[in-house]
Design an enzyme around this catalytic site. Structure first.
Site, PDB file in Angstrom:
ATOM      1  N   HIS A  30      17.267   4.003 -33.662  1.00  0.00           N
ATOM      2  CA  HIS A  30      16.311   4.768 -32.846  1.00  0.00           C
ATOM      3  C   HIS A  30      14.918   4.117 -32.889  1.00  0.00           C
ATOM      4  CE1 HIS A  30      19.031   8.321 -34.150  1.00  0.00           C
ATOM      5  NE2 HIS A  30      19.303   8.077 -32.874  1.00  0.00           N
ATOM      6  N   LYS A  54      25.065  22.024 -32.133  1.00  0.00           N
ATOM      7  CA  LYS A  54      25.576  20.818 -32.811  1.00  0.00           C
ATOM      8  C   LYS A  54      25.571  20.951 -34.330  1.00  0.00           C
ATOM      9  CE  LYS A  54      24.856  17.397 -29.229  1.00  0.00           C
ATOM     10  NZ  LYS A  54      23.896  16.484 -28.629  1.00  0.00           N
ATOM     11  N   ARG A 103      24.548   1.858 -27.120  1.00  0.00           N
ATOM     12  CA  ARG A 103      25.115   0.934 -28.101  1.00  0.00           C
ATOM     13  C   ARG A 103      26.278   0.181 -27.462  1.00  0.00           C
ATOM     14  NH1 ARG A 103      25.274   5.693 -32.269  1.00  0.00           N
ATOM     15  NH2 ARG A 103      26.106   6.437 -30.326  1.00  0.00           N
ATOM     16  N   SER A 141      23.798   8.379 -36.056  1.00  0.00           N
ATOM     17  CA  SER A 141      23.424   9.432 -37.014  1.00  0.00           C
ATOM     18  C   SER A 141      24.679  10.037 -37.635  1.00  0.00           C
ATOM     19  CB  SER A 141      22.617  10.522 -36.310  1.00  0.00           C
ATOM     20  OG  SER A 141      21.430   9.981 -35.803  1.00  0.00           O
TER      21      SER A 141
HETATM   22  O1  PNS Z   1      21.082  12.433 -29.736  1.00  0.00           O
HETATM   23  P1  PNS Z   1      21.971  13.222 -28.827  1.00  0.00           P
HETATM   24  O2  PNS Z   1      22.602  14.361 -29.584  1.00  0.00           O
HETATM   25  O3  PNS Z   1      22.972  12.385 -28.097  1.00  0.00           O
HETATM   26  O4  PNS Z   1      20.992  13.849 -27.719  1.00  0.00           O
HETATM   27  C1  PNS Z   1      21.508  14.668 -26.709  1.00  0.00           C
HETATM   28  C2  PNS Z   1      20.371  15.441 -26.006  1.00  0.00           C
HETATM   29  C3  PNS Z   1      19.600  16.263 -27.019  1.00  0.00           C
HETATM   30  C4  PNS Z   1      19.441  14.461 -25.336  1.00  0.00           C
HETATM   31  C5  PNS Z   1      21.051  16.360 -24.943  1.00  0.00           C
HETATM   32  O5  PNS Z   1      22.044  17.130 -25.559  1.00  0.00           O
HETATM   33  C6  PNS Z   1      20.044  17.252 -24.254  1.00  0.00           C
HETATM   34  O6  PNS Z   1      19.317  16.810 -23.395  1.00  0.00           O
HETATM   35  N1  PNS Z   1      20.005  18.540 -24.642  1.00  0.00           N
HETATM   36  C7  PNS Z   1      19.135  19.512 -24.061  1.00  0.00           C
HETATM   37  C8  PNS Z   1      19.898  20.470 -23.150  1.00  0.00           C
HETATM   38  C9  PNS Z   1      20.082  19.882 -21.767  1.00  0.00           C
HETATM   39  O7  PNS Z   1      19.150  19.579 -21.062  1.00  0.00           O
HETATM   40  N2  PNS Z   1      21.351  19.708 -21.380  1.00  0.00           N
HETATM   41  C10 PNS Z   1      21.688  19.157 -20.072  1.00  0.00           C
HETATM   42  C11 PNS Z   1      21.813  17.642 -20.122  1.00  0.00           C
HETATM   43  S1  PNS Z   1      23.406  17.200 -19.617  1.00  0.00           S
END
Ligand code: PNS
Length: 184
Positions: A30, A54, A103, A141
């Site tokens: 990150h 999560k 990645r 992570s």
């Molecule tokens: O690090 P991650 O867990 O892959 O991040 C995912 C994240 C937090 C970016 C995604 O789950 C997110 O944007 N969550 C907020 C809710 C949202 O907007 N969902 C619609 C997007 S499809």
């Protein structure tokens, strides 16, 4: 700052990218993305998602605190958290770009769906992908937590602060800590 422009008014503060994620925990993968993004953007907002679904290892407060310490000497990085839809947070921040690291090809489908959904929710926002550096392409992570939990070393893959916090979370016995190089 240019005359007439208010501090904190991001519409006048150059290019801003929102780098969202769970960051549970933050890894060097990150950090590498943030550092490279700073060559393109004036400001990178690391936006840590609450996302209780999560079941994160670290609370959002812990993740924010760690990220703030890690980026305290990096100008141009702002650490924040958000609840709810990412697009709403991006809009509120007056940003137009969502930054994500990629990645391997295995990330692509998930990322493509997310970027497409976000774009369908707000056509004015774009997702920009940066390839993770080769040194970190295998770092996630999820695997960091698994390795740390099972007593493997995560040295060189996460900042020392994160390694220490993982150690505290998993409360490894002293003997095992020494084996994995965390008992300094
Ligand atoms: O690090 P991650 O867990 O892959 O991040 C995912 C994240 C937090 C970016 C995604 O789950 C997110 O944007 N969550 C907020 C809710 C949202 O907007 N969902 C619609 C997007 S499809």
């Amino acid at each position: 700052m240019t005359k007439g422009r208010k501090k904190g008014d991001q519409t006048h503060m150059g290019k801003v990218a929102i780098y969202p994620g769970s960051f549970d925990p933050l890894t060097y993968g990150h950090i590498d993305i943030v550092e490279r993004a700073l060559a393109i953007f004036d400001k990178v907002i690391l936006a840590i998602a609450h996302d209780a679904e999560k079941k994160p290892l670290f609370t959002v407060q812990e993740r924010v605190e760690m990220a703030k310490l890690i980026f305290k000497d990096t100008p141009g990085v702002v650490v924040d958290s958000f609840k709810g839809l990412l697009v709403n947070y991006v809009e509120k921040s007056n940003a137009k770009v969502i930054l994500r690291g990629l990645r391997a090809t295995s990330d692509f489908e998930y990322e493509y769906h997310m970027a497409s959904m976000n774009r369908s929710l707000n056509v004015h926002l774009d997702t920009l992908f940066m390839m993770t550096s080769k040194d970190y392409f295998f770092v996630s992570s999820r695997t960091i937590k698994e390795v740390a939990k099972l007593g493997g070393t995560v040295e060189g893959l996460v900042p020392d602060l994160v390694a220490r916090r993982l150690k505290e979370k998993f409360k490894l016995p002293v003997g095992e800590r020494r084996l994995i190089g965390w008992d300094d």
